[in-house]
Design a protein around this motif. Structure first.
Motif, short mmCIF file in Angstrom:
data_model
loop_
_atom_site.label_atom_id
_atom_site.label_comp_id
_atom_site.label_asym_id
_atom_site.label_seq_id
_atom_site.Cartn_x
_atom_site.Cartn_y
_atom_site.Cartn_z
N GLN A 35 0.84 -1.20 0.00
CA GLN A 35 0.00 0.00 0.00
C GLN A 35 0.88 1.25 0.00
O GLN A 35 1.80 1.37 0.81
CB GLN A 35 -0.92 0.00 1.23
CG GLN A 35 -1.92 1.14 1.22
CD GLN A 35 -3.08 0.91 2.16
OE1 GLN A 35 -3.03 0.02 3.01
NE2 GLN A 35 -4.13 1.70 2.01
N HIS A 38 -3.48 5.90 1.35
CA HIS A 38 -4.79 5.56 1.89
C HIS A 38 -5.90 6.31 1.18
O HIS A 38 -5.71 7.47 0.78
CB HIS A 38 -4.85 5.92 3.38
CG HIS A 38 -4.18 4.94 4.26
ND1 HIS A 38 -2.84 4.99 4.55
CD2 HIS A 38 -4.66 3.84 4.93
CE1 HIS A 38 -2.53 3.99 5.36
NE2 HIS A 38 -3.61 3.28 5.60
N SER A 364 -2.31 -0.51 7.32
CA SER A 364 -1.69 -0.53 5.99
C SER A 364 -1.50 -1.99 5.59
O SER A 364 -1.32 -2.86 6.45
CB SER A 364 -0.34 0.15 6.08
OG SER A 364 -0.15 1.01 4.99
N THR A 365 -1.53 -2.23 4.31
CA THR A 365 -1.46 -3.61 3.83
C THR A 365 -0.18 -3.85 3.04
O THR A 365 0.21 -3.03 2.20
CB THR A 365 -2.69 -3.91 2.94
OG1 THR A 365 -3.87 -3.62 3.69
CG2 THR A 365 -2.69 -5.37 2.49
N TYR A 386 -1.91 1.14 -4.38
CA TYR A 386 -0.97 0.02 -4.18
C TYR A 386 0.07 0.00 -5.29
O TYR A 386 -0.17 0.50 -6.40
CB TYR A 386 -1.73 -1.31 -4.17
CG TYR A 386 -2.43 -1.59 -2.86
CD1 TYR A 386 -1.86 -2.47 -1.95
CD2 TYR A 386 -3.64 -0.97 -2.55
CE1 TYR A 386 -2.49 -2.73 -0.73
CE2 TYR A 386 -4.28 -1.22 -1.35
CZ TYR A 386 -3.70 -2.10 -0.44
OH TYR A 386 -4.32 -2.34 0.76
#
Lengths: 410, 410
Positions: A35, A38, A364-365, A386
């Motif tokens: 990521q 946001h 967060s990924t 991403y």
């Protein structure tokens, strides 16, 4: 588990299909999806950008200011820039358009979404309005909106259209042009006019009503505006807590009441200090001016806890779309309060580290996977931008709440 | 002189021409013109009328009640009758329509203008609404308005449409059907719906919004309603002063703020007691219930002074069109307060005499003159109904603010 559920509205699970230039699935490859931004707006007031972007910082202060901005950029994806009329156009006809455009562009180039604050307000408004008739003031206000909204379209597409209308017509600390016209138009009337004009010159912009009054007054005002057909894109709520953290109960109660309109909510001006509390008897925060308001270790811990709790509640709430902290650093903070995430020497307070962990780690990924026979890898992640890396190639994409699977060409 | 100017808006000067049946001027005759009614509404709550008009008063109390009503009729030209849903239709489908019609007709026959209070309120509402879904409650409320406004058209053409909306959706003392639907519709929404329905079934009626909240909340609510296109005929302001007379300053400040809308203002529920003051810390007046709340000589003098001052300020204000005192007598007064113009034994307090002097003497016109060669006599008087007597003949006419000369046929 329960935490994941509380954040379900911030996330999506989507099939990402990778194909090569010929359209063939990229099968059985390791991919990393990281990521980079946001959807949620983590914002901050960052007026320092203006001088830095315009190269107006004295040489002996430049490294300090650049370090400050680096730390800002490490944490946030949204910024508020000042458009106080009395400062933006101190002398009639000489607006600081170029300077603010340069600042907004500096931020935009760094992937920061910018909000202008505010287009209409009785405080810090242009003093030269006082020489005009009310009709002339209104025309000047309209012209100002037309000019600035047009000049910044594309750079600034989010505006605090009008600020603190609950108090506007009864503001009596000093005479000013905006209070005068708000008395003529009435509260809903002036909001209606300012929203209509702003919408006219930037139809796609996100337009906010903003107030520090979170009482029933503001609820009734919003209700009136909506029934009068004013299209408010987000309800702006100020939360300067110099006199003490609202606490969970008040925070949830305020969210509850303002959620009833079903509109997005932005916390537009959040303050949690790392110093002693301003006495409760102060009614107008501006009345509390002291020579020194230190940040202390004890209160920095308190601030960090409050920041963690408050941001968590707001991020979990389905209608909140933005939280803006008002002062990034104690250096130059409003009212001289130790309200920043940085101390005066740019060192990070615990609140900075706590918030960074939330934004950059907990929310967060960063996902590693392997494409299947259709070239598909599934991503469950927080909404936003991403970067996918596969076999040394890099592709960008957006994870959104809605929509089909995403197809990416490597 | 200054007093006359303060009341200029309550008066008119007009040429009254007297002609005989053949149309010839009645020349050089003595005439007496006597005011028989006021355009201004001097009102009072007078729920006792219901039992008297319906002949339901026990024999041993009848003379007492009749004496009370005689004193009411001697002073007032407007009355408020109760339409609290929970009392008007205690059992669903059995409204007290006939009884209230009889009472309204009794008043109308005596030249008293009648207002119904209220069509929609969360207090004293029908308890059986609680068994319904919100959709059913709203339909029942609409049906109630349709039925009652239609049934009373011609007898009651002034309605407090909806009462205390500022607090309505957040009223939490007990669950009730109206608070429930106000939460669904929002404040402006429920006002809009109730006004639309009332207007539909009596387009010519005078429709009021009414509230005890005189703060900025109510101002913002009214502003919202007007901007939402709701046509409010008069702003209703409650002024129950059990905790002490507002005083000139607050009275003028309230008038000033609510005048900004340019709408007529009705003081709908005025209370000034002749007893000790209710403690200031009581928030909901209903929470103060004591066994005995005596009227005392000292406080009766205070009440008379307050009544004189307050009525004078209100009568002098160009936008005020009605003042309704809530309790005519201490006998049966709300909260057991000594809030009446009469004591419990029907004797007149000084406040009664003071108000009678104002209404019937100071603000009333009784003019003697002689017709000129055109049969004209000039009348400068307070607006309202008049009786002209000339040569033993009697003619009635209305003195209005607008219009040409008046021609009367003897």
């Amino acid at each position: 588990m329960s935490k994941v559920n509380m954040l379900a509205h911030r996330m999506a699970t989507k099939a990402i299909q990778l194909v090569d230039a010929s359209g063939n699935p990229v099968v059985g490859k390791e991919v990393e999806m990281k990521q980079t931004n946001h959807e949620f707006l983590f914002g901050c007031g960052i007026f320092d950008v203006i001088d830095v972007a315009n190269k107006k910082v004295p040489a002996d202060r430049l490294a300090f200011q650049e370090e400050k901005l680096d730390k800002f950029l490490d944490l946030f994806n949204a910024a508020t820039l000042p458009f106080y009329w009395g400062m933006f156009e101190q002398e009639e006809g000489k607006p600081r358009t170029k300077e603010l455009q340069t600042a907004a562009k500096w931020l935009k180039d760094r992937n920061i979404s910018v909000k202008g604050h505010p287009l209409c307000w009785h405080t810090l408004t242009a003093p030269w309005l006082l020489d005009m008739t009310n009709e002339e003031i209104l025309r000047a206000q309209f012209d100002r909106i037309k000019r600035d909204v047009t000049d910044f379209k594309g750079l600034i597409d989010t505006w605090d259209v009008i600020n603190e209308v609950v108090i506007m017509p009864i503001f009596d600390k000093y005479d000013n042009g905006i209070t005068r016209i708000s008395q003529d138009l009435g509260r809903v009337g002036i909001i209606k006019e300012m929203f209509a004009k702003t919408r006219l010159y930037n139809p796609e912009a996100t337009l906010l009503l903003n107030d520090f009054n979170t009482s029933i007054n503001y609820e009734i005002l919003i209700d009136g505006c909506l029934n009068a057909g004013i299209s408010i894109d987000a309800i702006g709520i100020q939360s300067h807590q110099h006199q003490g953290y609202w606490g969970l109960e008040k925070l949830e109660e305020v969210l509850d009441r303002f959620s009833s309109f079903g509109l997005p909510i932005h916390f537009t001006e959040n303050t949690l200090t790392s110093g002693h509390l301003m006495p409760a008897e102060i009614e107008d925060l501006n009345d509390y001016q002291i020579p020194e308001w230190p940040s202390t270790e004890e209160f920095e811990e308190r601030q960090a806890k409050e920041v963690e709790e408050m941001y968590t509640v707001l991020f979990e709430h389905p209608l909140v779309e933005a939280v803006t902290t008002w002062s990034f650093s104690d250096d130059g903070a409003w009212l001289g309060a130790p309200a920043g995430f940085l101390r005066k020497d740019n060192s990070e307070k615990p609140s900075y580290q706590v918030l960074k962990k939330l934004i950059k780690e907990d929310w967060s990924t960063n996902h590693q996977g392997k494409t299947d026979e259709q070239g598909v890898v599934t991503l469950e992640g927080f909404l936003g931008d991403y970067e996918l890396i596969c076999e040394g190639e890099k592709v960008s994409f957006k994870l959104e709440g809605s929509g089909e699977r995403v197809q990416l060409v490597l």
